[in-house]
Motif scaffolding. Structure first.
Motif, PDB file in Angstrom:
ATOM      1  N   UNK A 100      10.821 -17.326   1.114  1.00 24.16           N
ATOM      2  CA  UNK A 100       9.552 -16.617   1.251  1.00 24.16           C
ATOM      3  C   UNK A 100       9.073 -16.574   2.698  1.00 24.16           C
ATOM      4  N   UNK A 101       8.080 -15.735   2.949  1.00 22.00           N
ATOM      5  CA  UNK A 101       7.448 -15.651   4.275  1.00 22.00           C
ATOM      6  C   UNK A 101       5.945 -15.722   4.103  1.00 22.00           C
ATOM      7  N   UNK A 102       5.284 -16.370   5.046  1.00 24.71           N
ATOM      8  CA  UNK A 102       3.828 -16.398   5.029  1.00 24.71           C
ATOM      9  C   UNK A 102       3.293 -15.915   6.378  1.00 24.71           C
ATOM     10  N   UNK A 103       2.385 -14.936   6.311  1.00 27.52           N
ATOM     11  CA  UNK A 103       1.680 -14.436   7.491  1.00 27.52           C
ATOM     12  C   UNK A 103       0.231 -14.898   7.409  1.00 27.52           C
ATOM     13  N   UNK A 104      -0.302 -15.359   8.529  1.00 22.94           N
ATOM     14  CA  UNK A 104      -1.698 -15.784   8.613  1.00 22.94           C
ATOM     15  C   UNK A 104      -2.428 -14.857   9.573  1.00 22.94           C
ATOM     16  N   UNK A 105      -3.462 -14.148   9.069  1.00 23.37           N
ATOM     17  CA  UNK A 105      -4.221 -13.192   9.870  1.00 23.37           C
ATOM     18  C   UNK A 105      -5.674 -13.644   9.980  1.00 23.37           C
ATOM     19  N   UNK A 106      -6.185 -13.617  11.196  1.00 22.58           N
ATOM     20  CA  UNK A 106      -7.551 -14.073  11.454  1.00 22.58           C
ATOM     21  C   UNK A 106      -8.549 -12.944  11.219  1.00 22.58           C
ATOM     22  N   UNK A 107      -9.553 -13.216  10.401  1.00 23.09           N
ATOM     23  CA  UNK A 107     -10.636 -12.277  10.085  1.00 23.09           C
ATOM     24  C   UNK A 107     -10.098 -10.918   9.621  1.00 23.09           C
ATOM     25  N   UNK A 108      -9.040 -10.968   8.826  1.00 27.07           N
ATOM     26  CA  UNK A 108      -8.434  -9.757   8.262  1.00 27.07           C
ATOM     27  C   UNK A 108      -9.343  -9.146   7.198  1.00 27.07           C
ATOM     28  N   UNK A 109      -9.397  -7.823   7.151  1.00 23.55           N
ATOM     29  CA  UNK A 109     -10.238  -7.134   6.162  1.00 23.55           C
ATOM     30  C   UNK A 109      -9.445  -6.311   5.150  1.00 23.55           C
ATOM     31  N   UNK A 110      -8.139  -6.137   5.358  1.00 25.11           N
ATOM     32  CA  UNK A 110      -7.329  -5.287   4.477  1.00 25.11           C
ATOM     33  C   UNK A 110      -6.401  -6.130   3.599  1.00 25.11           C
ATOM     34  N   UNK A 111      -6.452  -5.889   2.296  1.00 22.18           N
ATOM     35  CA  UNK A 111      -5.720  -6.708   1.343  1.00 22.18           C
ATOM     36  C   UNK A 111      -4.949  -5.848   0.345  1.00 22.18           C
ATOM     37  N   UNK A 112      -3.801  -6.386  -0.104  1.00 19.86           N
ATOM     38  CA  UNK A 112      -3.084  -5.848  -1.244  1.00 19.86           C
ATOM     39  C   UNK A 112      -3.146  -6.908  -2.342  1.00 19.86           C
ATOM     40  N   UNK A 113      -3.992  -6.662  -3.355  1.00 23.46           N
ATOM     41  CA  UNK A 113      -4.256  -7.645  -4.402  1.00 23.46           C
ATOM     42  C   UNK A 113      -3.435  -7.313  -5.649  1.00 23.46           C
ATOM     43  N   UNK A 114      -2.660  -8.284  -6.095  1.00 27.63           N
ATOM     44  CA  UNK A 114      -1.784  -8.068  -7.248  1.00 27.63           C
ATOM     45  C   UNK A 114      -2.591  -7.785  -8.504  1.00 27.63           C
ATOM     46  N   UNK A 115      -2.098  -6.820  -9.311  1.00 29.04           N
ATOM     47  CA  UNK A 115      -2.815  -6.455 -10.535  1.00 29.04           C
ATOM     48  C   UNK A 115      -1.860  -6.271 -11.710  1.00 29.04           C
ATOM     49  N   UNK A 116      -0.724  -6.979 -11.687  1.00 30.24           N
ATOM     50  CA  UNK A 116       0.233  -6.887 -12.779  1.00 30.24           C
ATOM     51  C   UNK A 116       1.121  -5.671 -12.690  1.00 30.24           C
ATOM     52  N   UNK A 117       2.212  -5.692 -13.471  1.00 30.57           N
ATOM     53  CA  UNK A 117       3.112  -4.545 -13.604  1.00 30.57           C
ATOM     54  C   UNK A 117       3.626  -4.053 -12.252  1.00 30.57           C
ATOM     55  N   UNK A 118       3.935  -4.998 -11.378  1.00 35.71           N
ATOM     56  CA  UNK A 118       4.505  -4.669 -10.068  1.00 35.71           C
ATOM     57  C   UNK A 118       3.604  -3.739  -9.249  1.00 35.71           C
ATOM     58  N   UNK A 119       2.286  -3.927  -9.400  1.00 32.60           N
ATOM     59  CA  UNK A 119       1.309  -3.087  -8.720  1.00 32.60           C
ATOM     60  C   UNK A 119       0.327  -3.945  -7.919  1.00 32.60           C
ATOM     61  N   UNK A 120       0.007  -3.473  -6.712  1.00 34.91           N
ATOM     62  CA  UNK A 120      -0.963  -4.144  -5.851  1.00 34.91           C
ATOM     63  C   UNK A 120      -2.051  -3.141  -5.466  1.00 34.91           C
ATOM     64  N   UNK A 121      -3.296  -3.514  -5.654  1.00 37.93           N
ATOM     65  CA  UNK A 121      -4.411  -2.636  -5.305  1.00 37.93           C
ATOM     66  C   UNK A 121      -4.846  -2.884  -3.868  1.00 37.93           C
ATOM     67  N   UNK A 122      -5.007  -1.807  -3.120  1.00 38.94           N
ATOM     68  CA  UNK A 122      -5.481  -1.939  -1.738  1.00 38.94           C
ATOM     69  C   UNK A 122      -6.997  -2.130  -1.749  1.00 38.94           C
ATOM     70  N   UNK A 123      -7.461  -3.200  -1.102  1.00 39.86           N
ATOM     71  CA  UNK A 123      -8.877  -3.558  -1.079  1.00 39.86           C
ATOM     72  C   UNK A 123      -9.301  -3.829   0.355  1.00 39.86           C
ATOM     73  N   UNK A 124     -10.462  -3.283   0.747  1.00 38.44           N
ATOM     74  CA  UNK A 124     -11.032  -3.579   2.066  1.00 38.44           C
ATOM     75  C   UNK A 124     -12.294  -4.414   1.883  1.00 38.44           C
ATOM     76  N   UNK A 125     -12.361  -5.527   2.590  1.00 41.91           N
ATOM     77  CA  UNK A 125     -13.527  -6.409   2.509  1.00 41.91           C
ATOM     78  C   UNK A 125     -14.400  -6.246   3.752  1.00 41.91           C
ATOM     79  N   UNK A 126     -15.695  -6.451   3.631  1.00 46.99           N
ATOM     80  CA  UNK A 126     -16.585  -6.366   4.800  1.00 46.99           C
ATOM     81  C   UNK A 126     -16.249  -7.455   5.820  1.00 46.99           C
ATOM     82  N   UNK A 127     -16.456  -7.149   7.102  1.00 44.97           N
ATOM     83  CA  UNK A 127     -16.177  -8.122   8.157  1.00 44.97           C
ATOM     84  C   UNK A 127     -16.961  -9.411   7.963  1.00 44.97           C
TER      85      UNK A 127
END
Length: 301
Positions: A100-127
């Motif tokens: 596996x690989x792990x990336x660490x991002x500081x104050x990141x706002x863009x996410x790919x959140x797993x939602x089952x069935x080999x699908x990831x939802x793109x989510x943007x969080x406020x700063x």
């Protein structure tokens, strides 16, 4: 009086900024302490059963050991990337497995959140929601997405740790044997220790169906210890990475392009009856165009 006020504001601002920078330095030092050669012990056991099926069988307790090399592949101001490699088999002629690989991002706002069935939802969080936090993005052996989450590194009473709970796919030890649940809600704690570091997990096995509330099937404890040993013991893994890092840099570059589309991502489980990692692990797949086409063939349009 006005001059005094200005000086006071300046001193306070400088102090706050300085403290933030010192905290960030502590964070980066903690993250990079996960690099190096480790004797790893993976421990997983199912703890509680919530199934209404009287014939339900819990997963068997799993304990596995190995030697793992964690290579620092990127070390920028706001990003630290660590590639894990398993070194297995005969110590005189070990076999290397890209892990596996792990990336660490500081104050990141863009996410790919797993939602089952080999699908990831793109989510943007406020700063404001991720201020001072680090996102850990975890990737599969083929650098496709796995899970990610944001939290603050904590340094207190001589301890350094990071905790987050997020949705994830089933781990390999489970999805090859289990099909009665489809989401692992992972409670992750990464703690730097005297012996190396600890990946402590409190996981929930969840059934998720559209239009229904999530159903909790069981809970699981994971306790993975990384005991630091001399880097020379992982020399074979280090050498393998030197020989193969260019290819995997091309793979990461293509995935960065895919992630940069900032839209929901759904992947095929197999193409030509093979999962992605089997395509990418092929020794003859080294050219940029071939790598790009292979990865793109798994991205559902």
């Amino acid at each position: 009086m006005r001059l005094l006020y200005i000086l006071t504001v300046f001193v306070l601002t400088f102090s706050i900024h300085g403290n933030a920078q010192n905290k960030k330095k502590q964070d980066t030092e903690a993250i990079k302490k996960m690099c190096g050669c480790y004797e790893v012990t993976f421990n997983f056991t199912e703890t509680f059963n919530y199934s209404k099926d009287s014939l339900y069988k819990p997963s068997e307790t799993k304990i596995a050991k190995g030697l793992e090399w964690a290579e620092l592949v990127e070390n920028d101001k706001n990003k630290i990337s660590i590639q894990h490699l398993l070194q297995v088999g005969d110590p005189s002629k070990p076999h290397i497995v890209k892990h596996w690989r792990q990336d660490w991002l500081y104050q990141n706002t863009d996410f790919y959140m797993f939602n089952g069935d080999n699908t990831w939802n793109f989510v943007t969080k406020p700063k404001a929601e991720v201020k001072g936090q680090w996102t850990q993005k975890v990737y599969q052996v083929d650098d496709s997405p796995r899970y990610e989450g944001s939290a603050t590194w904590v340094h207190v009473d001589g301890k350094s740790y990071w905790e987050n709970t997020t949705d994830a796919p089933l781990p390999r030890r489970e999805y090859t044997k289990r099909s009665d649940y489809n989401i692992t809600v992972r409670g992750n704690r990464h703690e730097i220790t005297e012996y190396g570091w600890l990946h402590d997990q409190d996981n929930a096995k969840v059934i998720r169906e559209n239009g229904k509330e999530d159903m909790l099937l069981a809970k699981e404890k994971g306790y993975n210890t990384y005991v630091k040993v001399d880097d020379s013991r992982c020399q074979a893994a280090n050498d393998w990475w030197v020989e193969n890092q260019k290819k995997w840099a091309l793979v990461r570059s293509k995935w960065s392009n895919v992630y940069g589309r900032n839209q929901n991502l759904s992947l095929e489980s197999k193409v030509e009856n093979k999962p992605l990692y089997k395509h990418l692990f092929a020794d003859d797949l080294t050219q940029t165009d071939d790598i790009n086409k292979t990865i793109e063939s798994f991205v559902k349009k």
